[in-house]
Motif scaffolding. Structure first.
Motif, PDB file in Angstrom:
ATOM      1  N   SER A  10       0.827  -1.197   0.000  1.00 41.08           N
ATOM      2  CA  SER A  10       0.000   0.000   0.000  1.00 41.08           C
ATOM      3  C   SER A  10       0.866   1.254   0.000  1.00 41.08           C
ATOM      4  N   ARG A  11       0.428   2.256  -0.719  1.00 42.79           N
ATOM      5  CA  ARG A  11       1.097   3.554  -0.663  1.00 42.79           C
ATOM      6  C   ARG A  11       0.606   4.298   0.564  1.00 42.79           C
ATOM      7  N   VAL A  12       1.543   4.757   1.378  1.00 41.26           N
ATOM      8  CA  VAL A  12       1.209   5.580   2.534  1.00 41.26           C
ATOM      9  C   VAL A  12       1.805   6.947   2.253  1.00 41.26           C
ATOM     10  N   GLU A  13       0.989   7.838   1.750  1.00 36.97           N
ATOM     11  CA  GLU A  13       1.485   9.108   1.212  1.00 36.97           C
ATOM     12  C   GLU A  13       2.115   9.971   2.296  1.00 36.97           C
ATOM     13  N   PRO A  14       3.153  10.724   1.958  1.00 39.04           N
ATOM     14  CA  PRO A  14       3.811  11.575   2.945  1.00 39.04           C
ATOM     15  C   PRO A  14       3.012  12.810   3.324  1.00 39.04           C
ATOM     16  N   ASP A  15       2.029  13.216   2.508  1.00 36.18           N
ATOM     17  CA  ASP A  15       1.217  14.382   2.831  1.00 36.18           C
ATOM     18  C   ASP A  15       0.130  13.956   3.811  1.00 36.18           C
ATOM     19  N   ASN A  36       9.814  14.487   0.656  1.00 33.49           N
ATOM     20  CA  ASN A  36       9.738  14.786  -0.773  1.00 33.49           C
ATOM     21  C   ASN A  36       9.307  13.533  -1.535  1.00 33.49           C
ATOM     22  N   GLY A  37       8.144  13.005  -1.150  1.00 28.52           N
ATOM     23  CA  GLY A  37       7.627  11.809  -1.797  1.00 28.52           C
ATOM     24  C   GLY A  37       8.096  10.534  -1.125  1.00 28.52           C
ATOM     25  N   GLY A  38       7.554   9.410  -1.570  1.00 24.37           N
ATOM     26  CA  GLY A  38       7.939   8.119  -1.024  1.00 24.37           C
ATOM     27  C   GLY A  38       6.964   7.624   0.025  1.00 24.37           C
ATOM     28  N   HIS A  39       7.296   6.490   0.625  1.00 22.65           N
ATOM     29  CA  HIS A  39       6.465   5.848   1.630  1.00 22.65           C
ATOM     30  C   HIS A  39       6.733   6.491   2.989  1.00 22.65           C
ATOM     31  N   LEU A  40       5.676   6.939   3.644  1.00 23.22           N
ATOM     32  CA  LEU A  40       5.804   7.697   4.886  1.00 23.22           C
ATOM     33  C   LEU A  40       6.619   6.952   5.943  1.00 23.22           C
ATOM     34  N   LEU A  79      10.276   7.630   7.637  1.00 21.31           N
ATOM     35  CA  LEU A  79      10.453   7.825   9.076  1.00 21.31           C
ATOM     36  C   LEU A  79      11.595   6.954   9.599  1.00 21.31           C
ATOM     37  N   ALA A  80      11.622   5.683   9.202  1.00 23.67           N
ATOM     38  CA  ALA A  80      12.703   4.797   9.632  1.00 23.67           C
ATOM     39  C   ALA A  80      14.054   5.311   9.138  1.00 23.67           C
ATOM     40  N   HIS A  81      14.100   5.783   7.894  1.00 22.52           N
ATOM     41  CA  HIS A  81      15.353   6.302   7.323  1.00 22.52           C
ATOM     42  C   HIS A  81      15.803   7.551   8.074  1.00 22.52           C
ATOM     43  N   GLU A  82      14.875   8.409   8.423  1.00 25.10           N
ATOM     44  CA  GLU A  82      15.215   9.644   9.140  1.00 25.10           C
ATOM     45  C   GLU A  82      15.848   9.339  10.485  1.00 25.10           C
ATOM     46  N   ILE A  83      15.290   8.376  11.203  1.00 30.11           N
ATOM     47  CA  ILE A  83      15.844   8.002  12.504  1.00 30.11           C
ATOM     48  C   ILE A  83      17.193   7.328  12.329  1.00 30.11           C
ATOM     49  N   SER A  84      17.292   6.447  11.347  1.00 28.59           N
ATOM     50  CA  SER A  84      18.532   5.709  11.120  1.00 28.59           C
ATOM     51  C   SER A  84      19.690   6.637  10.795  1.00 28.59           C
ATOM     52  N   THR A  85      19.448   7.640   9.983  1.00 27.68           N
ATOM     53  CA  THR A  85      20.517   8.540   9.542  1.00 27.68           C
ATOM     54  C   THR A  85      20.707   9.737  10.465  1.00 27.68           C
TER      55      THR A  85
END
Length: 290
Positions: free
Chosen positions: A90-95, A138-142, A146-152
């Motif tokens: 499923s697409r979970v939109e970032p907006d 800026n797009g992608g799966h919400l 979120l996981a990427h933001e925490i990881s980096t």
């Protein structure tokens, strides 16, 4: 993929102590993505085991002891077959300004404990972080984002003390262990309207040629499950920026971290008797299977 897991925990005391009941969460539950082939638990001093399922459906062994000792050794040995987990379709939109998670009434009734917030945010710091996170999307799966933001955005730090940091402390220090990363992700996901739960288990490192991950060999691991409409429970590991990866070997799930501790119990002895504990996890291919 067949794997052999050996998880050894030793508690040391300055003098013999008497042990109260201990709760052991060391055996996974069979599912379509993880099959338990063999399991054994060895305990010293000798203990009687009584098996049960907890409120989450996790297999739990309750250990009771008759004698005293200055050490407690618990060794869990597993042979498991790991299949690929279901990736989110499923697409979970970032907006998400106007986005609402579309759980059915029946799903929401069951998922409510995993929707309820468990970490206080008196000054709105977690909400403020989420607003800044949304502004950077800026797009992608919400949830992937979120996981990427925490990881980096955080610095991984091994912590041998018990317990999990409050998500606010993890944000303030910009550092934490895998369980701290997971708990922060869960509380942020809940504030986004998702049902999320805490997962404990192990991670099986791949070789650099296969895509090595940042994890600590020889320790237990923690990550998150999020219930996504039409996809069900999907694993997110913000420590290693992984989604539904079969290197994640699930053992137990819970609403809050303290309900998923691999070993929990008590003892009676002199003040200051506890000297410390050591944990070792070894994961190797299970030969002769498959």
């Amino acid at each position: 993929m067949y794997l052999r897991i050996r998880h050894a925990t030793t508690y040391r005391y300055a003098a013999p102590v008497n042990f109260g009941p201990h709760r052991l969460m060391l055996r996974p539950r069979d599912s379509f993505d993880l099959r338990v082939i063999d399991t054994a638990i060895t305990i010293s001093p000798q203990a009687n085991l009584r098996w049960m399922h907890d409120a989450y459906g996790n297999p739990v062994a309750m250990a009771t002891f008759a004698g005293s000792s200055d050490t407690l050794d618990v060794v869990s040995e597993l042979v498991v077959q790991r299949f690929g987990s279901a990736l989110p379709r499923s697409r979970v939109e970032p907006d998400i300004e106007s986005f609402e998670i579309s759980y059915t009434p029946a799903e929401r009734a069951v998922l409510q404990p995993y929707l309820d917030l468990a970490a206080a945010d008196p000054d709105g710091a977690l909400e403020a972080w989420l607003q800044a996170f949304r502004a950077r999307l800026n797009g992608g799966h919400l949830l992937r984002a979120l996981a990427h933001e925490i990881s980096t955005g955080l610095t991984y730090a091994v912590r041998y003390d018990e317990g999990t940091q409050h998500p606010l402390d993890t944000l303030q220090m910009a550092a934490g262990s895998c369980r701290d990363y997971a708990w922060l992700f869960i509380e942020l996901a809940r504030r986004l309207g998702f049902a999320a739960r805490f997962v404990t288990g192990y991670i099986h490192d791949r070789s650099p040629q296969g895509g090595a991950m940042a994890s600590v060999v020889g320790l237990t691991h923690a990550w998150a499950d999020v219930f996504i409409p039409n996809d069900g429970w999907v694993e997110f590991d913000p420590t290693n920026d992984l989604v539904a990866d079969r290197q994640l070997l699930r053992v137990a799930v819970a609403r809050v971290p303290e309900d998923a501790s691999p070993i929990a119990g008590s003892y009676v002895g002199p003040t200051g008797a506890f000297l410390g504990l050591s944990v070792g996890v070894a994961i190797t291919p299970a030969e002769g299977l498959g």
